[in-house]
Each structure stands twice: as C-alpha cells, then as structure tokens.
Design a protein around this motif. Structure first.
Motif, PDB file in Angstrom:
ATOM      1  N   ARG A 368       0.851  -1.191   0.000  1.00  0.00           N
ATOM      2  CA  ARG A 368       0.000   0.000   0.000  1.00  0.00           C
ATOM      3  C   ARG A 368       0.884   1.237   0.000  1.00  0.00           C
ATOM      4  O   ARG A 368       1.967   1.236   0.588  1.00  0.00           O
ATOM      5  CB  ARG A 368      -0.910  -0.002   1.231  1.00  0.00           C
ATOM      6  CG  ARG A 368      -1.845   1.208   1.341  1.00  0.00           C
ATOM      7  CD  ARG A 368      -2.747   1.082   2.554  1.00  0.00           C
ATOM      8  NE  ARG A 368      -3.676  -0.027   2.396  1.00  0.00           N
ATOM      9  CZ  ARG A 368      -4.854   0.056   1.800  1.00  0.00           C
ATOM     10  NH1 ARG A 368      -5.240   1.229   1.280  1.00  0.00           N
ATOM     11  NH2 ARG A 368      -5.643  -0.990   1.699  1.00  0.00           N
ATOM     12  N   THR A 369       0.433   2.282  -0.673  1.00  0.00           N
ATOM     13  CA  THR A 369       1.168   3.543  -0.700  1.00  0.00           C
ATOM     14  C   THR A 369       0.183   4.695  -0.549  1.00  0.00           C
ATOM     15  O   THR A 369      -1.015   4.550  -0.810  1.00  0.00           O
ATOM     16  CB  THR A 369       1.968   3.697  -2.009  1.00  0.00           C
ATOM     17  OG1 THR A 369       2.835   4.826  -1.907  1.00  0.00           O
ATOM     18  CG2 THR A 369       1.044   3.897  -3.199  1.00  0.00           C
ATOM     19  N   THR A 370       0.703   5.837  -0.096  1.00  0.00           N
ATOM     20  CA  THR A 370      -0.119   7.026   0.108  1.00  0.00           C
ATOM     21  C   THR A 370       0.459   8.183  -0.682  1.00  0.00           C
ATOM     22  O   THR A 370       1.672   8.408  -0.668  1.00  0.00           O
ATOM     23  CB  THR A 370      -0.199   7.397   1.595  1.00  0.00           C
ATOM     24  OG1 THR A 370      -0.813   6.323   2.322  1.00  0.00           O
ATOM     25  CG2 THR A 370      -1.031   8.664   1.795  1.00  0.00           C
ATOM     26  N   VAL A 371      -0.430   8.896  -1.380  1.00  0.00           N
ATOM     27  CA  VAL A 371      -0.044  10.081  -2.134  1.00  0.00           C
ATOM     28  C   VAL A 371      -0.723  11.279  -1.489  1.00  0.00           C
ATOM     29  O   VAL A 371      -1.953  11.310  -1.378  1.00  0.00           O
ATOM     30  CB  VAL A 371      -0.451   9.971  -3.617  1.00  0.00           C
ATOM     31  CG1 VAL A 371      -0.019  11.213  -4.371  1.00  0.00           C
ATOM     32  CG2 VAL A 371       0.137   8.728  -4.240  1.00  0.00           C
ATOM     33  N   ALA A 372       0.059  12.268  -1.039  1.00  0.00           N
ATOM     34  CA  ALA A 372      -0.505  13.489  -0.471  1.00  0.00           C
ATOM     35  C   ALA A 372      -0.585  14.552  -1.564  1.00  0.00           C
ATOM     36  O   ALA A 372       0.321  14.693  -2.373  1.00  0.00           O
ATOM     37  CB  ALA A 372       0.357  13.979   0.686  1.00  0.00           C
ATOM     38  N   TYR A 373      -1.695  15.298  -1.584  1.00  0.00           N
ATOM     39  CA  TYR A 373      -1.840  16.349  -2.582  1.00  0.00           C
ATOM     40  C   TYR A 373      -2.384  17.615  -1.916  1.00  0.00           C
ATOM     41  O   TYR A 373      -3.198  17.552  -0.985  1.00  0.00           O
ATOM     42  CB  TYR A 373      -2.744  15.907  -3.740  1.00  0.00           C
ATOM     43  CG  TYR A 373      -4.161  15.543  -3.356  1.00  0.00           C
ATOM     44  CD1 TYR A 373      -5.209  16.471  -3.500  1.00  0.00           C
ATOM     45  CD2 TYR A 373      -4.462  14.280  -2.869  1.00  0.00           C
ATOM     46  CE1 TYR A 373      -6.501  16.126  -3.160  1.00  0.00           C
ATOM     47  CE2 TYR A 373      -5.755  13.938  -2.524  1.00  0.00           C
ATOM     48  CZ  TYR A 373      -6.776  14.864  -2.667  1.00  0.00           C
ATOM     49  OH  TYR A 373      -8.064  14.525  -2.326  1.00  0.00           O
ATOM     50  N   ASP A 374      -1.895  18.771  -2.358  1.00  0.00           N
ATOM     51  CA  ASP A 374      -2.290  20.072  -1.829  1.00  0.00           C
ATOM     52  C   ASP A 374      -3.218  20.767  -2.819  1.00  0.00           C
ATOM     53  O   ASP A 374      -2.903  20.879  -4.009  1.00  0.00           O
ATOM     54  CB  ASP A 374      -1.057  20.939  -1.585  1.00  0.00           C
ATOM     55  CG  ASP A 374      -0.183  20.385  -0.473  1.00  0.00           C
ATOM     56  OD1 ASP A 374      -0.468  20.690   0.691  1.00  0.00           O
ATOM     57  OD2 ASP A 374       0.767  19.646  -0.781  1.00  0.00           O
ATOM     58  N   VAL A 375      -4.336  21.247  -2.307  1.00  0.00           N
ATOM     59  CA  VAL A 375      -5.316  21.957  -3.124  1.00  0.00           C
ATOM     60  C   VAL A 375      -5.353  23.414  -2.672  1.00  0.00           C
ATOM     61  O   VAL A 375      -5.696  23.701  -1.529  1.00  0.00           O
ATOM     62  CB  VAL A 375      -6.714  21.334  -2.980  1.00  0.00           C
ATOM     63  CG1 VAL A 375      -7.728  22.083  -3.843  1.00  0.00           C
ATOM     64  CG2 VAL A 375      -6.687  19.853  -3.347  1.00  0.00           C
ATOM     65  N   PRO A 376      -4.978  24.347  -3.541  1.00  0.00           N
ATOM     66  CA  PRO A 376      -5.018  25.763  -3.165  1.00  0.00           C
ATOM     67  C   PRO A 376      -6.441  26.309  -3.168  1.00  0.00           C
ATOM     68  O   PRO A 376      -7.373  25.677  -3.685  1.00  0.00           O
ATOM     69  CB  PRO A 376      -4.156  26.435  -4.242  1.00  0.00           C
ATOM     70  CG  PRO A 376      -4.292  25.539  -5.423  1.00  0.00           C
ATOM     71  CD  PRO A 376      -4.430  24.145  -4.880  1.00  0.00           C
ATOM     72  N   ASP A 377      -6.619  27.495  -2.593  1.00  0.00           N
ATOM     73  CA  ASP A 377      -7.915  28.161  -2.618  1.00  0.00           C
ATOM     74  C   ASP A 377      -8.343  28.432  -4.064  1.00  0.00           C
ATOM     75  O   ASP A 377      -7.525  28.747  -4.926  1.00  0.00           O
ATOM     76  CB  ASP A 377      -7.848  29.482  -1.849  1.00  0.00           C
ATOM     77  CG  ASP A 377      -7.627  29.261  -0.354  1.00  0.00           C
ATOM     78  OD1 ASP A 377      -8.061  28.211   0.142  1.00  0.00           O
ATOM     79  OD2 ASP A 377      -7.022  30.145   0.282  1.00  0.00           O
ATOM     80  N   GLY A 378      -9.619  28.313  -4.304  1.00  0.00           N
ATOM     81  CA  GLY A 378     -10.146  28.630  -5.623  1.00  0.00           C
ATOM     82  C   GLY A 378     -10.213  27.453  -6.569  1.00  0.00           C
ATOM     83  O   GLY A 378     -10.708  27.585  -7.686  1.00  0.00           O
ATOM     84  N   VAL A 379      -9.702  26.281  -6.144  1.00  0.00           N
ATOM     85  CA  VAL A 379      -9.747  25.082  -6.985  1.00  0.00           C
ATOM     86  C   VAL A 379     -10.960  24.259  -6.571  1.00  0.00           C
ATOM     87  O   VAL A 379     -11.152  23.959  -5.389  1.00  0.00           O
ATOM     88  CB  VAL A 379      -8.458  24.251  -6.855  1.00  0.00           C
ATOM     89  CG1 VAL A 379      -8.592  22.941  -7.625  1.00  0.00           C
ATOM     90  CG2 VAL A 379      -7.277  25.050  -7.376  1.00  0.00           C
ATOM     91  N   GLY A 380     -11.779  23.876  -7.549  1.00  0.00           N
ATOM     92  CA  GLY A 380     -12.979  23.110  -7.257  1.00  0.00           C
ATOM     93  C   GLY A 380     -12.763  21.622  -7.423  1.00  0.00           C
ATOM     94  O   GLY A 380     -12.336  20.927  -6.518  1.00  0.00           O
ATOM     95  N   HIS A 381     -13.018  21.124  -8.628  1.00  0.00           N
ATOM     96  CA  HIS A 381     -12.954  19.691  -8.878  1.00  0.00           C
ATOM     97  C   HIS A 381     -11.510  19.200  -8.937  1.00  0.00           C
ATOM     98  O   HIS A 381     -10.648  19.850  -9.526  1.00  0.00           O
ATOM     99  CB  HIS A 381     -13.655  19.364 -10.198  1.00  0.00           C
ATOM    100  CG  HIS A 381     -13.750  17.898 -10.470  1.00  0.00           C
ATOM    101  ND1 HIS A 381     -12.811  17.214 -11.209  1.00  0.00           N
ATOM    102  CD2 HIS A 381     -14.655  16.977 -10.078  1.00  0.00           C
ATOM    103  CE1 HIS A 381     -13.147  15.945 -11.273  1.00  0.00           C
ATOM    104  NE2 HIS A 381     -14.267  15.772 -10.592  1.00  0.00           N
ATOM    105  N   VAL A 382     -11.253  18.057  -8.317  1.00  0.00           N
ATOM    106  CA  VAL A 382      -9.924  17.437  -8.305  1.00  0.00           C
ATOM    107  C   VAL A 382     -10.049  15.992  -8.771  1.00  0.00           C
ATOM    108  O   VAL A 382     -10.932  15.258  -8.304  1.00  0.00           O
ATOM    109  CB  VAL A 382      -9.295  17.476  -6.901  1.00  0.00           C
ATOM    110  CG1 VAL A 382      -7.994  16.666  -6.874  1.00  0.00           C
ATOM    111  CG2 VAL A 382      -9.022  18.910  -6.473  1.00  0.00           C
ATOM    112  N   ALA A 383      -9.182  15.586  -9.690  1.00  0.00           N
ATOM    113  CA  ALA A 383      -9.119  14.198 -10.143  1.00  0.00           C
ATOM    114  C   ALA A 383      -7.690  13.699  -9.973  1.00  0.00           C
ATOM    115  O   ALA A 383      -6.740  14.373 -10.358  1.00  0.00           O
ATOM    116  CB  ALA A 383      -9.547  14.076 -11.599  1.00  0.00           C
TER     117      ALA A 383
END
Length: 422
Positions: A368-383
């Motif tokens: 198993r592995t984990t991917v961390a992702y940062d979402v800035p303000d103003g971003v809606g949909h993430v894929a």
C-alpha cells in the motif's frame, strides 16, 4: 552561486548520520557519540525518540527503512562493537516493540552504504569493504522481507558503493569500484530480472574512467556522481546514461574544485541535489549543487567553506518527505540540517497557490502507498488517478471536491476491478 535558487534550511536539534525518511514522514537516524542510538522523529527532526541503544563505540555506515517499517543498519567500527560488520534488522511486528534479529555477517566484515527495495518488495544490499586489499564486491538479495539473504553478484572489484532500484522501470543499478590496479575496475551495472543477471552499462571498456558513487533515477535517464576519475574524466563530475543499451555516457561538470560528488537526492518536483566532500587537504571547498532540468545544468546553492582535511563535507543526504524536506549531514560543521528550495527560487513548493502532488510513500510500493496532494484556494474539482508506463489509467483515487488544504489518497496496488497489478 545562482540567484534564482534559494536554499531554505534549518539545523536539527540532534546530529544524526545516516538518515532515512519512511512513510508518514517519519525520519530515522543514527547518533554515534557519546552514545550509540537509533533515533526516530515524527516532526521533521524537531524532537526525537530513542528506538534502540547499543553498547560499544561505533559508527553507522548504512541505515535503511523498507516499506514495511523494518530498520536495517550496520555498525562499522570494531572498537568494542560485537556486531561489527553485521547486518542488524529491527522488524516491526505490527504491535508492541520492535523485534531485533540476530546479526547477519557480511563476507568482508564492513557493511553497506546503500540498500534499496524494488517494485516487488525484494531487498538489495551492496557490500562495502573498507580495506584497499579486499576484493569483496557482493550484492545480496532477500525475497522474504529480510529474513534470509542470498548473493546475486560476486565480482573481483573492491566493493559495491551503491545499489538503486528504479521506481519507473523496475530495473536495478549498482555502482561498483574501486581503483586502478591492476586494471580500472569501476563500472555501472544494471539488472532487469531482480538481480539474477547483471549487464555492464558503463566502465573502462566503454570509455568511462570515473568511479560511480551516488545514483538518481529519473523517468528518462540515470544520473551518477563520481568520487574518482582518470584521464579525460575529472574528479568532481556528474554524468548520466540516457540510453543504457547504447552506453551513451554524458559528462556533466559541476565545478572545478577538487571534491567528490558523494551524495545525491531528488525531490518531489524533480529537482536534483548533489552534495560533495573534499578529496585532499589544502583548500578544497565542499558544496551543495542543484539541477532543475533533470541534470542538464547545475547551480551551486551553498558553499560549506574551506576545509583543510580530506573526506569532509556532505557525508550523507536523505530522501525527501511529503513536505519537501530532505536532510543532510555536514561533517565540517558537525551539524545535521533539513533543507528544501524556497518559494523564492521560482519553483513551486507545497502550500503555495499551485496544486502540488507529493511523491508516493512508500516508493517502491510493496502493499500500500499514500499520495498526499495540496489543493489551493479557488480550486474546485480534483481528479487523481494511477497510470501505467504506457499511459493507461489503472485506478482512480480521487474524483470530487475535497476543498483547499492537504489531503492523503491511499492506493492498495489494485486496479478498478480489484486485481493486483505489477
């Protein structure tokens, strides 16, 4: 110096060497004086917990933590050290304290610098011999999480410096040396079958007279640092092989000073860092270099100052954590520091106004592995999805609106139908 690259760094509260970052950004290190301890930090080196204390004065040449959380180390001084030149394994059984194995002896009784774990979870060690009279180039493999080890390479070279597992192709690389007598024996090797067979991809027969040390794998080529050179190939050099089969070694000089390129590491943005040590006494200046274009061009981002002794400078550099920090030991100042490129460099770092995806941890993936992702303000949909080397989608991990901030995404190594993938 380069004015477009700014190095952000902070001194740690504990001097440790060597170091390794494991999943969940846990940092492990070895402290060798006045006590001999394996330490662990869960806050990027601000505070430390003691994992194990050893008797007898010693140093630690190599330390590795695999994707299962098992610690491997070798203590490389024989001054009252009963485990000199033996592999120690601290296995975590899932609950309670770590269970330390009986030490496994190496052939030459010195230890290893680097271990690696391939895409299938197999472990590899390159054995290092400290005496110039020894010829002890062994590569060891374990297919059972480190319980037993078998030699998959035995050569007439002096020793194996580094082994590296390419996370993009699954190939293995080994940097083998040393010396000129009776013939130049430094070479690079690659294995595409988990170490069963090895092919020489660079060496004296192909015009390469530099001794490979550190190894960094990128999606398109391999980059090697050297600590020895002869003839056309200088001492302080970095070179790469964009085509292993064609043996197209490309020399990249990074400085005119007489130093060794001993340690390299690559961050989650693809920035490659190289640390050097002094070769001789007499005014050599170790430094840290960085490349933002995959090794084409290098920029000196820090001088460590003039040193009048050999083997001083960057003696260890770790892998990077999800916050963009890596850790290095400066033998000149006897300090351990964490570092990363600041936003002032023009390179996006976590927490800015640009979406950021960290490298999978652990990598290579065992279960198993984990991917961390940062979402800035103003971003809606993430894929967020997993793709194979041919660009085909394997598994969708995120498809929604998680909101601003840092988010983890876990992958169990299975495709959309629940089948395990390679």
């Amino acid at each position: 110096m380069c004015d477009y690259m700014f190095l952000e760094e902070e001194e740690l509260t504990q001097e440790v060497e060597p170091m390794r970052v494991w999943p969940a950004d846990t940092l492990y290190g070895y402290y060798k004086w006045p006590s001999n301890m394996v330490l662990r930090s869960s806050d990027h080196g601000d505070t430390w917990d003691v994992i194990r204390t050893f008797e007898g004065e010693s140093s630690c040449k190599g330390l590795f933590v695999d994707s299962r959380g098992t610690i491997f180390l070798c203590r490389s001084s024989d001054n009252g050290n009963p485990d000199y030149g033996k592999l120690l394994m601290g296995r975590y059984e899932g609950a309670g304290p770590r269970v330390w194995s009986e030490p496994m002896p190496f052939v030459c009784g010195d230890g290893f610098w680097k271990m690696c774990e391939d895409l299938e979870g197999n472990l590899f060690i390159g054995e290092y011999a400290g005496d110039y009279e020894d010829t002890c180039a062994y590569i060891w493999r374990s297919t059972d999480t480190g319980t037993t080890w078998d030699p998959v390479y035995e050569g007439a070279e002096r020793h194996v410096h580094f082994v590296a597992c390419d996370p993009y192709t699954g190939s293995l690389y080994a940097a083998v040396g040393d010396g000129l007598a009776p013939l130049p024996r430094a070479k690079l090797m690659r294995s595409d079958d988990s170490g069963d067979t090895w092919n020489v991809i660079s060496g004296p027969l192909w015009g390469l007279y530099a001794q490979p040390i550190s190894i960094v794998c990128t999606p398109t080529h391999r980059i090697f640092g050297s600590d020895w050179g002869a003839g056309f190939w200088p001492w302080n050099s970095i070179y790469w092989t964009p085509d292993d089969d064609a043996r197209e070694d490309r020399l990249i000089l990074i400085n005119e000073e007489s130093t060794y390129v001993w340690m390299m590491s690559m961050d989650t943005n693809g920035i490659i860092f190289a640390g050097t040590i002094t070769r001789d006494s007499g005014g050599d200046m170790p430094a840290i270099y960085a490349s933002h274009d995959g090794g084409d061009h290098w920029c000196k981002i820090k001088d460590l100052g003039v040193v009048d002794e050999p083997w001083w400078g960057i003696t260890w550099m770790s892998n990077f954590d999800s916050q963009g920090w890596a850790y290095y030991h400066d033998r000149k100042a006897f300090e351990t520091r964490r570092f990363r490129l600041s936003d002032e460099s023009g390179v996006d770092t976590p927490g800015g106004t640009t979406a950021h995806l960290s490298a999978p941890s652990p990598n290579p993936v065992a279960q198993r592995t984990t991917v961390a992702y940062d979402v800035p303000d103003g971003v809606g949909h993430v894929a967020l999805a997993i793709y194979d080397l041919r660009g085909r989608r394997v598994r969708t991990l995120v498809d929604g609106t998680p909101g601003p901030g840092r988010h983890p995404a876990s992958w169990d190594g299975r495709d959309e139908r629940g089948r395990s993938v390679a």
